[in-house]
Design an enzyme around this catalytic site. Structure first.
Site, PDB file in Angstrom:
ATOM      1  N   ASP A  75      29.269  33.490  97.464  1.00 58.93           N
ATOM      2  CA  ASP A  75      29.623  34.499  96.454  1.00 58.93           C
ATOM      3  C   ASP A  75      30.519  33.813  95.426  1.00 58.93           C
ATOM      4  OD1 ASP A  75      30.467  36.526  94.876  1.00 58.93           O
ATOM      5  OD2 ASP A  75      31.213  37.810  96.502  1.00 58.93           O
ATOM      6  N   ASN A 132      23.686  27.445  88.534  1.00 56.24           N
ATOM      7  CA  ASN A 132      22.889  28.408  87.781  1.00 56.24           C
ATOM      8  C   ASN A 132      23.438  29.834  87.855  1.00 56.24           C
ATOM      9  OD1 ASN A 132      20.232  29.743  86.831  1.00 56.24           O
ATOM     10  ND2 ASN A 132      20.462  30.485  88.938  1.00 56.24           N
ATOM     11  N   TYR A 141      30.717  36.843  77.309  1.00 58.49           N
ATOM     12  CA  TYR A 141      29.635  35.974  77.801  1.00 58.49           C
ATOM     13  C   TYR A 141      29.538  34.691  76.978  1.00 58.49           C
ATOM     14  CZ  TYR A 141      24.991  34.367  79.195  1.00 58.49           C
ATOM     15  OH  TYR A 141      23.935  33.589  79.625  1.00 58.49           O
ATOM     16  N   LYS A 149      30.150  30.737  78.243  1.00 59.16           N
ATOM     17  CA  LYS A 149      29.147  29.674  78.112  1.00 59.16           C
ATOM     18  C   LYS A 149      29.695  28.519  77.273  1.00 59.16           C
ATOM     19  CE  LYS A 149      26.461  31.423  80.901  1.00 59.16           C
ATOM     20  NZ  LYS A 149      25.888  30.745  82.067  1.00 59.16           N
TER      21      LYS A 149
HETATM   22  N1  LIG Z   1      18.091  34.740  80.861  1.00 56.79           N
HETATM   23  C1  LIG Z   1      18.550  34.183  79.759  1.00 56.79           C
HETATM   24  O1  LIG Z   1      18.114  34.499  78.641  1.00 56.79           O
HETATM   25  C2  LIG Z   1      19.605  33.133  79.855  1.00 56.79           C
HETATM   26  C3  LIG Z   1      19.909  32.418  78.681  1.00 56.79           C
HETATM   27  C4  LIG Z   1      20.899  31.446  78.741  1.00 56.79           C
HETATM   28  C5  LIG Z   1      21.529  31.185  79.930  1.00 56.79           C
HETATM   29  N2  LIG Z   1      21.226  31.890  81.043  1.00 56.79           N
HETATM   30  C6  LIG Z   1      21.942  31.592  82.274  1.00 56.79           C
HETATM   31  O2  LIG Z   1      21.023  31.349  83.307  1.00 56.79           O
HETATM   32  C7  LIG Z   1      21.647  31.586  84.563  1.00 56.79           C
HETATM   33  C8  LIG Z   1      20.720  32.382  85.447  1.00 56.79           C
HETATM   34  O3  LIG Z   1      20.589  33.669  84.877  1.00 56.79           O
HETATM   35  P1  LIG Z   1      19.241  34.522  84.897  1.00 56.79           P
HETATM   36  O4  LIG Z   1      18.853  34.708  83.494  1.00 56.79           O
HETATM   37  O5  LIG Z   1      18.284  33.968  85.868  1.00 56.79           O
HETATM   38  O6  LIG Z   1      19.842  35.916  85.381  1.00 56.79           O
HETATM   39  P2  LIG Z   1      19.561  36.807  86.689  1.00 56.79           P
HETATM   40  O7  LIG Z   1      18.117  37.106  86.808  1.00 56.79           O
HETATM   41  O8  LIG Z   1      20.519  37.938  86.552  1.00 56.79           O
HETATM   42  O9  LIG Z   1      19.981  35.866  87.886  1.00 56.79           O
HETATM   43  C9  LIG Z   1      21.333  35.583  88.106  1.00 56.79           C
HETATM   44  C10 LIG Z   1      21.481  34.921  89.443  1.00 56.79           C
HETATM   45  O10 LIG Z   1      22.886  34.648  89.631  1.00 56.79           O
HETATM   46  C11 LIG Z   1      23.251  35.217  90.873  1.00 56.79           C
HETATM   47  N3  LIG Z   1      24.647  35.639  90.908  1.00 56.79           N
HETATM   48  C12 LIG Z   1      25.279  36.495  90.088  1.00 56.79           C
HETATM   49  N4  LIG Z   1      26.549  36.677  90.507  1.00 56.79           N
HETATM   50  C13 LIG Z   1      26.694  35.923  91.624  1.00 56.79           C
HETATM   51  C14 LIG Z   1      27.743  35.712  92.517  1.00 56.79           C
HETATM   52  N5  LIG Z   1      28.932  36.333  92.394  1.00 56.79           N
HETATM   53  N6  LIG Z   1      27.567  34.857  93.543  1.00 56.79           N
HETATM   54  C15 LIG Z   1      26.373  34.230  93.714  1.00 56.79           C
HETATM   55  N7  LIG Z   1      25.320  34.425  92.924  1.00 56.79           N
HETATM   56  C16 LIG Z   1      25.489  35.257  91.881  1.00 56.79           C
HETATM   57  C17 LIG Z   1      22.341  36.416  91.060  1.00 56.79           C
HETATM   58  O11 LIG Z   1      22.344  36.798  92.422  1.00 56.79           O
HETATM   59  P3  LIG Z   1      22.134  38.343  92.876  1.00 56.79           P
HETATM   60  O12 LIG Z   1      20.650  38.534  93.019  1.00 56.79           O
HETATM   61  O13 LIG Z   1      22.878  38.444  94.160  1.00 56.79           O
HETATM   62  O14 LIG Z   1      22.713  39.215  91.803  1.00 56.79           O
HETATM   63  C18 LIG Z   1      21.030  35.808  90.588  1.00 56.79           C
HETATM   64  O15 LIG Z   1      20.471  35.027  91.587  1.00 56.79           O
HETATM   65  C19 LIG Z   1      22.977  32.266  84.244  1.00 56.79           C
HETATM   66  O16 LIG Z   1      24.020  31.332  84.334  1.00 56.79           O
HETATM   67  C20 LIG Z   1      22.799  32.713  82.820  1.00 56.79           C
HETATM   68  O17 LIG Z   1      24.013  32.823  82.123  1.00 56.79           O
HETATM   69  C21 LIG Z   1      20.268  32.856  81.023  1.00 56.79           C
END
Ligand SMILES: NC(=O)c1ccc[n+]([C@@H]2O[C@H](COP(=O)([O-])OP(=O)(O)OC[C@H]3O[C@@H](n4cnc5c(N)ncnc54)[C@H](OP(=O)(O)O)[C@@H]3O)[C@@H](O)[C@H]2O)c1
Length: 345
Positions: free
Chosen positions: A85, A111, A197, A201
């Site tokens: 976590d 990630n 956010y 980043k």
């Molecule tokens: N999607 C975009 O457009 C985008 C763009 C730029 C950067 N990013 C970055 O990419 C990364 C992945 O995001 P995503 O887009 O794949 O979003 P997502 O679908 O919301 O996935 C986020 C992941 O992080 C996990 N997480 C969140 N809080 C956590 C915690 N306290 N402990 C452990 N795991 C945790 C979530 O687990 P749970 O299932 O338990 O919630 C999930 O596996 C992030 O760092 C995000 O900022 C995303």
């Protein structure tokens, strides 16, 4: 320029399907149970990794991910699930204790991340700061000795890749000039959550660059490769907690220009495949420091061709902010784990 870079990437660039060979490698992916981390895990398994460790806060959700990943890739037994976590420093430390028993660790994809507009404290820090910044770097620092040992034992160059974002361009962290920036960001009366956010980043990018400096030898050769990346705007669950105009704007933007999750995940795989050439660098569209927009980089120094990274990060002030924030981060981490700064030599 960075805004144009973003639009150009979303509209005209499709990151290539990864082809790097991960044979014999063990890779940790935080938040690998869904979204970008999950799709990156699928690629990395397809590309022959010996072991993928999904570090997740819900074991049952991790187990479901393991089952589908192993079934889809026919890589039975190649996925392990561990509890982590990122909102809790005790959980980060417990996870690292388990990772100390791993025979070989090649790379870590940092990630897991959150987006929220609501100010909530988790383990003493506003939740975005806690998850995306403080504990992401706590985990990185605690894994440095594990990665160093793997490097010595297996003659490998380990990697730490931080999933940052192109949204870092939206903020220049004016708070960096305050005596204690983290304290200001952590003050509910002063926190601007609409900017939180992008701030998180931006901090990831600055701190990754600072950490990279400390993980290189006297000749600048990395002992552990540290890079950061943006996946581009990608469909995932990231904006699920957004509300109001932000949620609406996010949904409209997603319909108009977002990448599919699998496509965005290619950029994570690209970053974690890279060697020394990516050390301290930011990657956009699976390439180091982005691309050149129409061969022009407006307002960049003469030989500078990195429009994806914000002008602030590349500025003198950005460099000062980077070092200031690194010192503050180390103080915070020392409060969590006394003596931890020593891992940076
Ligand atoms: N999607 C975009 O457009 C985008 C763009 C730029 C950067 N990013 C970055 O990419 C990364 C992945 O995001 P995503 O887009 O794949 O979003 P997502 O679908 O919301 O996935 C986020 C992941 O992080 C996990 N997480 C969140 N809080 C956590 C915690 N306290 N402990 C452990 N795991 C945790 C979530 O687990 P749970 O299932 O338990 O919630 C999930 O596996 C992030 O760092 C995000 O900022 C995303």
């Amino acid at each position: 320029m960075a805004a144009l870079s973003f639009l150009y990437s979303q509209l005209f660039v499709t990151p290539p399907i990864p082809t790097h060979d991960f044979t014999e490698q063990t890779i940790i992916i935080t938040g690998g149970n869904r979204g970008l981390g999950y799709e990156a895990a699928r690629h990395i398994l397809r590309l022959n990794a010996a072991r993928v460790i999904l570090a997740v806060r819900s074991i049952s959700s991790g187990q479901t991910a393991k089952e589908t990943l192993e079934r889809d890739t026919k890589r039975w037994g190649a996925v392990d699930v561990y509890e982590l976590d990122m909102a809790s420093h005790a959980s980060v430390q417990a996870f690292v204790m388990e990772m100390k028993t791993v025979n070989r660790l090649d790379a870590v994809l940092l990630n897991a991340g959150i987006f929220t507009q609501d100010f909530v404290l988790q383990d003493g820090y506003e939740s975005t700061l806690a998850v995306n910044v403080v504990h992401t770097f706590l985990l990185a620092a605690l894994l440095v000795p594990v990665l160093r040992r793997a490097a010595e034992a297996h003659g490998i160059l380990p990697r730490l890749s931080i999933v940052a974002s192109d949204r870092h361009v939206m903020n220049n962290l004016p708070e960096w000039k305050e005596e204690n920036t983290f304290r200001v960001l952590n003050d509910p009366k002063r926190a601007k959550m609409s900017q939180r956010y992008p701030v998180s980043k931006l901090l990831q990018i600055l701190l990754a660059r600072a950490m990279a400096k400390r993980l290189a030898d006297a000749n600048g050769k990395p002992v552990i490769v540290v890079n950061s990346l943006t996946p581009g705007y990608t469909n995932s669950g990231l904006m699920n907690n957004a509300h109001g105009v932000t949620a609406l704007a996010g949904a409209l933007l997603a319909k108009a220009i977002a990448r599919k999750t699998e496509v965005g995940s290619r950029t994570l795989v690209a970053a974690v495949s890279m060697g020394a050439e990516s050390h301290g660098k930011y990657m956009n569209d699976s390439e180091i420091d982005g691309y050149v927009f129409l061969s022009v980089c407006v307002r960049c120094p003469a030989n500078e061709t990195r429009p994806a990274l914000s002008p602030f990060v590349r500025s003198e002030d950005g460099a000062k902010a980077q070092e200031k924030m690194w010192k503050e981060l180390l103080d915070i981490l020392e409060n969590r784990v006394a003596g931890i700064s020593r891992v940076f030599g």
